[in-house]
Design a protein around this motif. Structure first.
Motif, short mmCIF file in Angstrom:
data_model
loop_
_atom_site.label_atom_id
_atom_site.label_comp_id
_atom_site.label_asym_id
_atom_site.label_seq_id
_atom_site.Cartn_x
_atom_site.Cartn_y
_atom_site.Cartn_z
N ILE A 28 0.96 -1.14 0.16
CA ILE A 28 -0.07 0.13 -0.02
C ILE A 28 0.89 1.34 -0.05
O ILE A 28 0.52 2.34 -0.64
CB ILE A 28 -0.90 0.05 1.33
N ALA A 29 1.94 1.33 0.60
CA ALA A 29 2.81 2.48 0.92
C ALA A 29 3.44 2.68 -0.57
O ALA A 29 3.70 3.99 -1.12
CB ALA A 29 3.99 2.08 1.74
N LEU A 30 3.86 1.45 -1.31
CA LEU A 30 4.36 1.84 -2.59
C LEU A 30 3.39 2.53 -3.62
O LEU A 30 3.58 3.23 -4.37
CB LEU A 30 5.00 0.65 -3.06
N VAL A 31 2.14 2.05 -3.63
CA VAL A 31 1.24 2.35 -4.30
C VAL A 31 0.88 3.96 -3.96
O VAL A 31 0.60 4.94 -4.88
CB VAL A 31 -0.37 1.70 -4.26
N ILE A 32 0.88 4.37 -2.84
CA ILE A 32 0.52 5.81 -2.42
C ILE A 32 1.82 6.48 -2.83
O ILE A 32 1.66 7.76 -3.62
CB ILE A 32 0.69 5.87 -0.86
N THR A 33 3.03 6.01 -2.92
CA THR A 33 4.19 6.64 -3.25
C THR A 33 4.29 6.98 -4.70
O THR A 33 4.53 8.19 -5.12
CB THR A 33 5.46 6.13 -2.91
N ALA A 395 0.93 5.59 6.57
CA ALA A 395 1.86 6.25 7.27
C ALA A 395 3.08 6.29 6.63
O ALA A 395 3.90 7.08 6.42
CB ALA A 395 2.07 5.67 8.95
N LEU A 396 3.36 4.91 6.05
CA LEU A 396 4.77 4.88 5.27
C LEU A 396 4.64 5.69 3.96
O LEU A 396 5.60 6.28 3.71
CB LEU A 396 5.03 3.48 5.16
N GLY A 397 3.40 5.57 3.50
CA GLY A 397 3.54 6.29 2.23
C GLY A 397 3.37 7.84 2.22
O GLY A 397 4.07 8.46 1.40
N LEU A 398 2.70 8.29 3.37
CA LEU A 398 3.00 9.86 3.56
C LEU A 398 4.44 10.22 4.18
O LEU A 398 4.62 11.18 3.48
CB LEU A 398 1.85 10.04 4.82
N ALA A 399 4.90 9.29 4.69
CA ALA A 399 6.43 9.67 4.93
C ALA A 399 7.24 9.52 3.78
O ALA A 399 8.10 10.78 3.52
CB ALA A 399 6.90 8.74 5.99
N ALA A 400 7.01 8.80 2.81
CA ALA A 400 7.75 8.77 1.67
C ALA A 400 7.71 10.21 0.46
O ALA A 400 8.44 10.74 0.34
CB ALA A 400 7.77 7.52 0.77
N ALA A 401 6.31 10.25 0.65
CA ALA A 401 5.78 11.59 -0.31
C ALA A 401 6.24 12.65 0.46
O ALA A 401 6.59 13.62 -0.27
CB ALA A 401 4.23 11.59 -0.26
#
Length: 488
Positions: A28-33, A395-401
């Motif tokens: 999910i984090a990769l998709v958000i990023t 949370a991980l996706g927001l941090a990466a963005a």
């Protein structure tokens, strides 16, 4: 009962639940990023295209430059009169239209009347080359021979000779000239929502009023005003006409290719192009019908070139184009592959956990639990794991963005010519040549929209359902006798 049992079982299997949740979280984090970076790429491309087009402009209508005739010269010519004075200042302006052949101003109304066109305005793009400087007249001096040995020099046609004096020679003199080239855009002051000036914001002074259709006033770009030390109230002269600066314009996005903005009628007078324009800026009634409007204009108005934002996007190259292609193709396919792998791993781990709970589910069935209740229990646990994974993934996706936005890597976009129209809308080119490519630097941002968050939540629920469905199906097939066989 369901909630109590669910809480107890998740507490007993914290490690297994965390492994499943982390697998879903990474996908999910990769998709958000990837989605946020792709959105940032689209915003960066929009900024580049707006610097060429104008805010709200959907397409432009131009006419390709015709090929020069054989032996003809397309370069600027400057004629200076010879004066008898020893030092004379000279100045001359050469004004040429650029951006393709000129179009009749009447075509603006014709384009505006086409189906699907909300509004259309004309603009005239000029290139002004100013040469000023001075000539210094040389002086003729005779040189005397340094030898008296009777040496002679052959004279003119009569064959005479001269002794002791040489031919007159011109000494001193010369010329010193400065060349200043800048771009001028004649705009329709009655409708400034479209056209070159719409990409800039007036940061000093004011813009044109609708009554200044033929006034000798000008708005200059911030960079050009700085280089020439212009401010509001300054004056400058073009081909003998004095203009007063009433405003300083700062580009709202990317870079502007225009130095000076004038009322359209004044620009037509300077360029000897009465009732002519070089570009017609068009806004469609529906952005989804741009291709259809383009076809309509090309069909009904022959000899013109219609350029849309999609056509301009194909001329953008550089690291922005490369990164955009990677984000939209490789990045999305990679995120889909990782997400599918995360779903499969979660399903396999859930199924494996169910197989280790044979005694538990067999006993529950022996106590009277129907298969649907056992399935509901497994699906409920998987849904909680999915939601935990979704929260961690967001949370991980927001941090990466946020990291991408904080670093703001610079991407370059090289804007090339769109064809024979001399560089397309807003293109920069000198007289008789194609527009030269310009390079724009854009800071990359990675915005995360609510749609992306909603997508992440949906993926978390989907992952939980897939894992729960596989585990629940396996648990529902267990029989009470399986529990007895597992007793050692």
């Amino acid at each position: 009962m369901f909630g109590i049992y669910l809480k107890r079982e998740l507490s007993r299997r914290k490690k297994a639940a965390l492994v499943i949740a982390m697998g879903l979280a990474l996908g999910i984090a990769l998709v958000i990023t990837v989605n946020s970076v792709s959105a940032g790429m689209n915003q960066a491309q929009d900024k580049v295209l707006k610097s060429l087009y104008g805010l709200g402009t959907d397409m432009t209508v131009t006419k390709a430059q015709s090929a020069p005739k054989a032996g003809s010269s397309q370069g600027p010519n400057f004629d200076f009169d010879a004066k008898s004075s020893s030092s004379t200042k000279q100045s001359s302006d050469r004004v040429n239209t650029q951006g393709g052949q000129t179009l009749a101003s009447s075509l603006v109304a014709k384009v505006s009347s086409q189906k699907g066109v909300a509004s259309a305005v004309g603009a005239l793009t000029l290139n002004v080359t100013k040469v000023d400087g001075s000539f210094t007249q040389g002086k003729a001096k005779s040189s005397t021979s340094g030898s008296s040995s009777g040496s002679s020099q052959q004279g003119g046609p009569g064959g005479g000779t001269s002794s002791g004096s040489g031919q007159p020679q011109v000494q001193g003199g010369g010329a010193s000239f400065n060349v200043n080239s800048y771009s001028v855009a004649g705009i329709d002051v009655t409708d400034q929502a479209l056209g070159p000036l719409s990409t800039s914001k007036i940061t000093s002074g004011k813009t044109f009023t609708s009554a200044q259709t033929d006034a000798k006033v000008a708005v200059v770009s911030k960079s050009y005003a700085k280089s020439k030390k212009y401010k509001v109230g300054s004056t400058f002269t073009v081909s003998g006409t004095k203009f007063t600066v009433i405003g300083i314009a700062t580009p709202s996005s990317s870079e502007s290719t225009t130095d000076v903005y004038l009322p359209l009628k004044q620009a037509q007078t300077l360029g000897d192009s009465k009732n002519k324009v070089t570009t017609i800026y068009v806004k469609a009634t529906d952005s989804k019908q741009i291709s259809a409007v383009k076809s309509t204009i090309q069909k009904n108005i022959s000899g013109t070139t219609v350029t849309t934002s999609a056509d301009l996007a194909s001329t953008v190259s550089g690291s922005l184009s490369t990164a955009s292609n990677l984000a939209t193709s490789v990045g999305k396919w990679l995120s889909i592959a990782v997400l599918i792998a995360a779903f499969l791993v979660a399903a396999l781990l859930t199924s494996s956990a169910v197989s280790r709970r044979v005694r538990e589910f067999g006993t529950l069935k022996a106590l009277g639990w129907p298969s649907r209740k056992v399935t509901r229990q497994v699906v409920g646990e998987s849904m909680v794991n999915g939601l935990i994974g979704g929260a961690l993934g967001i949370a991980l996706g927001l941090a990466a963005a946020y990291t991408v936005t904080a670093i703001s890597p610079k991407l370059t976009a090289q804007l090339g010519s769109t064809g024979g129209a001399g560089g397309g809308p807003g293109g920069q080119g000198g007289p008789g040549r194609q527009a030269t490519a310009s390079t724009v630097q854009i800071a990359l941002n990675a915005p995360v929209s609510l749609t992306t968050i909603a997508l992440a939540v949906g993926l978390a629920v989907t992952g939980g359902l897939i894992a729960g469905a596989m585990g629940g199906w396996r648990a529902s097939r267990m029989r009470p006798a399986d529990a007895l066989r597992s007793v050692s």
